[in-house]
Design an enzyme around this catalytic site. Sequence first.
Site, PDB file in Angstrom:
ATOM      1  N   ASP A  75     -22.722  -4.681 -15.492  1.00  0.00           N
ATOM      2  CA  ASP A  75     -22.704  -3.450 -16.280  1.00  0.00           C
ATOM      3  C   ASP A  75     -22.931  -3.834 -17.738  1.00  0.00           C
ATOM      4  OD1 ASP A  75     -22.389  -0.979 -17.348  1.00  0.00           O
ATOM      5  OD2 ASP A  75     -20.271  -0.761 -16.875  1.00  0.00           O
ATOM      6  N   ILE A 130      -6.129  -3.357  -5.700  1.00  0.00           N
ATOM      7  CA  ILE A 130      -6.711  -2.008  -5.628  1.00  0.00           C
ATOM      8  C   ILE A 130      -5.602  -0.966  -5.554  1.00  0.00           C
ATOM      9  CG2 ILE A 130      -8.139  -0.440  -4.255  1.00  0.00           C
ATOM     10  CD1 ILE A 130      -9.745  -2.580  -5.629  1.00  0.00           C
ATOM     11  N   ASP A 173     -18.179  -8.277 -14.245  1.00  0.00           N
ATOM     12  CA  ASP A 173     -17.657  -7.328 -15.227  1.00  0.00           C
ATOM     13  C   ASP A 173     -16.809  -8.107 -16.215  1.00  0.00           C
ATOM     14  OD1 ASP A 173     -17.054  -5.047 -16.601  1.00  0.00           O
ATOM     15  OD2 ASP A 173     -16.258  -3.944 -14.886  1.00  0.00           O
ATOM     16  N   GLN A 222      -7.367   0.561   4.090  1.00  0.00           N
ATOM     17  CA  GLN A 222      -6.861   0.114   2.791  1.00  0.00           C
ATOM     18  C   GLN A 222      -5.976  -1.113   2.964  1.00  0.00           C
ATOM     19  OE1 GLN A 222      -5.067   3.854   1.649  1.00  0.00           O
ATOM     20  NE2 GLN A 222      -6.704   4.312   0.203  1.00  0.00           N
ATOM     21  N   LYS A 259      -6.799  -4.953   1.538  1.00  0.00           N
ATOM     22  CA  LYS A 259      -5.863  -5.678   0.672  1.00  0.00           C
ATOM     23  C   LYS A 259      -5.497  -7.034   1.252  1.00  0.00           C
ATOM     24  CE  LYS A 259      -3.963  -1.920  -1.971  1.00  0.00           C
ATOM     25  NZ  LYS A 259      -2.791  -1.348  -2.632  1.00  0.00           N
ATOM     26  N   GLU A 315     -13.494 -14.374 -26.954  1.00  0.00           N
ATOM     27  CA  GLU A 315     -14.929 -14.666 -26.980  1.00  0.00           C
ATOM     28  C   GLU A 315     -15.652 -13.945 -25.850  1.00  0.00           C
ATOM     29  OE1 GLU A 315     -17.700 -18.670 -26.735  1.00  0.00           O
ATOM     30  OE2 GLU A 315     -15.788 -18.746 -27.792  1.00  0.00           O
ATOM     31  N   ASP A 332     -15.156  -4.537 -11.413  1.00  0.00           N
ATOM     32  CA  ASP A 332     -14.611  -3.564 -12.360  1.00  0.00           C
ATOM     33  C   ASP A 332     -13.140  -3.281 -12.057  1.00  0.00           C
ATOM     34  OD1 ASP A 332     -14.898  -1.217 -14.337  1.00  0.00           O
ATOM     35  OD2 ASP A 332     -14.307  -0.186 -12.500  1.00  0.00           O
ATOM     36  N   GLN A 388       0.862  -1.182   0.000  1.00  0.00           N
ATOM     37  CA  GLN A 388       0.000   0.000   0.000  1.00  0.00           C
ATOM     38  C   GLN A 388       0.898   1.231   0.000  1.00  0.00           C
ATOM     39  OE1 GLN A 388      -3.350   0.433  -0.258  1.00  0.00           O
ATOM     40  NE2 GLN A 388      -2.836   2.608  -0.341  1.00  0.00           N
TER      41      GLN A 388
END
EC number: 3.1.24.-
Length: 713
Positions: free
Chosen positions: A570, A713, A504, A479, A483, A541, A688, A457
């Site tokens: 989405d 992240i 996603d 954070q 993680k 694909e 995402d 981090q």
Amino acid sequence: MVLNKVTYKINAYKIKEEFIPKEVHFYRIKSFVNEAFNFYRFVNFYGGMIINKKDKSFVLPYKVDNKVLKYKDGNNEIPIDIEYIKSLKLEYVKPEIAEKLVRGYLKSVHKIEPELSRIIKNIRKHKVVENIKVESYCEYEVKKHDGDYYLILNFRHTASITKHLWDFVNRDKALLEEYVGKKIIFKPNPKVRYTISLVDAPNPQKIEEIMSHIIKYYKWSEDMVKSTFGEIDYNQPIMYCEEILEPFAPQFCNLVFYMDELDSYILKELQSYWRLSNENKGKIINEIAKKLRFIDNTPKELEFMKFNNTPLLVKDVNKNPTKIYSTNTLFTWIYNQNAKIYLPYDVPEIIRNKNLLTYILIDEEIKDELKAIKDKVNKMFRNYNKIANKTELPKFNYANRWKYFSTDDIRGIIKEIKSEFNDEICFALIIGKEKYKDNDYYEILKKQLFDLKIISQNILWENWRKDDKGYMTNNLLIQIMGKLGIKYFILDSKTPYDYIMGLDTGLGIFGNHRVGGCTVVYDSEGKIRRIQPIETPAPGERLHLPYVIEYLENKANIDMENKNILFLRDGFIQNSERNDLKEISKELNSNIEVISIRKNNKYKVFTSDYRIGSVFGNDGIFLPHKTPFGSNPVKLSTWLRFNCGNEEGLKINESIMQLLYDLTKMNYSALYGEGRYLRIPAPIHYADKFVKALGKNWKIDEELLKHGFLYFI
């Protein structure tokens, strides 16, 4: 469930009756067309919709007297013979099809787009900073609500080089060819970006055709063309782009770019132009509406539900569940001995009670600050470790592991760490000097550390040194916890679903196969169960949801039988997927629901309020959070249920919106007060993020992902 109600205006304006077609007309292509013929592009050009690809049938919002329509294929204009099938009153057409046909009617018959272009240019002048120009463009769609058709009207911004492309390359064809693959806008219609694919020889006739199109379609005068572009160069090369077949002339185009490519000073100046509150943006949209002849100029007032601020659960020092309403005080005990101590709800077994070998990596450009840095790090980790010693939390063992690194020699620090590495999960805190131009200023270092199984981090010393009240330290700790897969909090009450899955899709490499996307699995408590990359059957694909379900059950060993499952994605459910989903729901004896969540949409609510939701037509308008410069709502466009072989369309309601709002609180990568949660529900947010990480070539560690580690992240 009882929710309070509030009323706000949205960017929806009732379309006048005379601009709505009374009937729509069905046709079929009669003549043979070659394989290069783009049926979708052909129908879209004429403002229609495809009915059946196989028999080439389509519907138009107006009647065609001439049974031959023209199709432009590069240099050639091909006549397409069509035959009439039938006509139908608009009121008998499905709303989702009727909406698109009314839009096509406004576009093809009444030429709404050039009219919007002229209006926005008069109302909102562009802004130039150095050689960068930002200008506004309008976008629109049509929605049916309570029997009436509404125009959803919005505007956005695009940034480009002030010089047109031909002058930008000093009228040099060879230099222009270096920009193949770059994005451009066609100046008269800046809302669409195109990708240069070919720079061809000059063609004066095509230049003349492009000029004629600008004058006839966009209603520019010849004087306006000359004042904008200067004297037209008929010897300039012709360009072609990936997205459409029509030619482009560089003199009528501008090079565009992404905001993160801008110098920070320029970006700050331009942001003052485009960052508008929802109220101020509403005023501009209303000005546009008043000058548009197709609509009533009063925006629609809509009733919104105000979501309940439901609590989250953590544990107290006695490991009993306790409620909190915001997460920004979770680690106040680091700095305040009198503060209440909150413990996590779940710690992954693989790091439970572990001593994590921890490196403190300091940018060598701030080595003079070592004493102050040590004070910060020691205070945070020593106070944390005192509590961790009494719990299942991992401890950070950072003694004698302080190292300097240079951003110019990442290889050097990696080599040094590798020589003393023991192949166990480790952690590194990166303390940096400044934010570099790339999106994540220490991404290369973080990825190479993770190749050694070191989760890291980063934090900027310039900001952390000013953190007298401990807010950044609190945020840094959550954070780090996220993680490491630590689920610090869960939902106060269980959801009706066994699994809530965010899906996603994207591109990445997994083993020897192409990864088509990711599913993030949350359980009924709102807790991450696992993060699962999904391999595609073949490279490139597209992932279909039925395949994803089979993959999760057969390859990832997630029990999908006799379950109540909610997918958030989405994108839309394709017709080809629906029959398979019905069959799978029958085989698994499971209830499978799918909600389409669209971050990018045209809705705007003219308020700074948040934690609100409403329904307009068949869309949910979902605004869970606030920002200092105007929050954009999320659109919930489809909710389908597949159960025991049946399919049912569900209406967006208060209960489902409240659940989705609660899921925006499940942010394990930042601490926020009330109102500053995620924009979209956490399962799809993290899906995402993972797909984006794959695109940056992050390594996939299946063992850590199984435990919900958010190392990417």
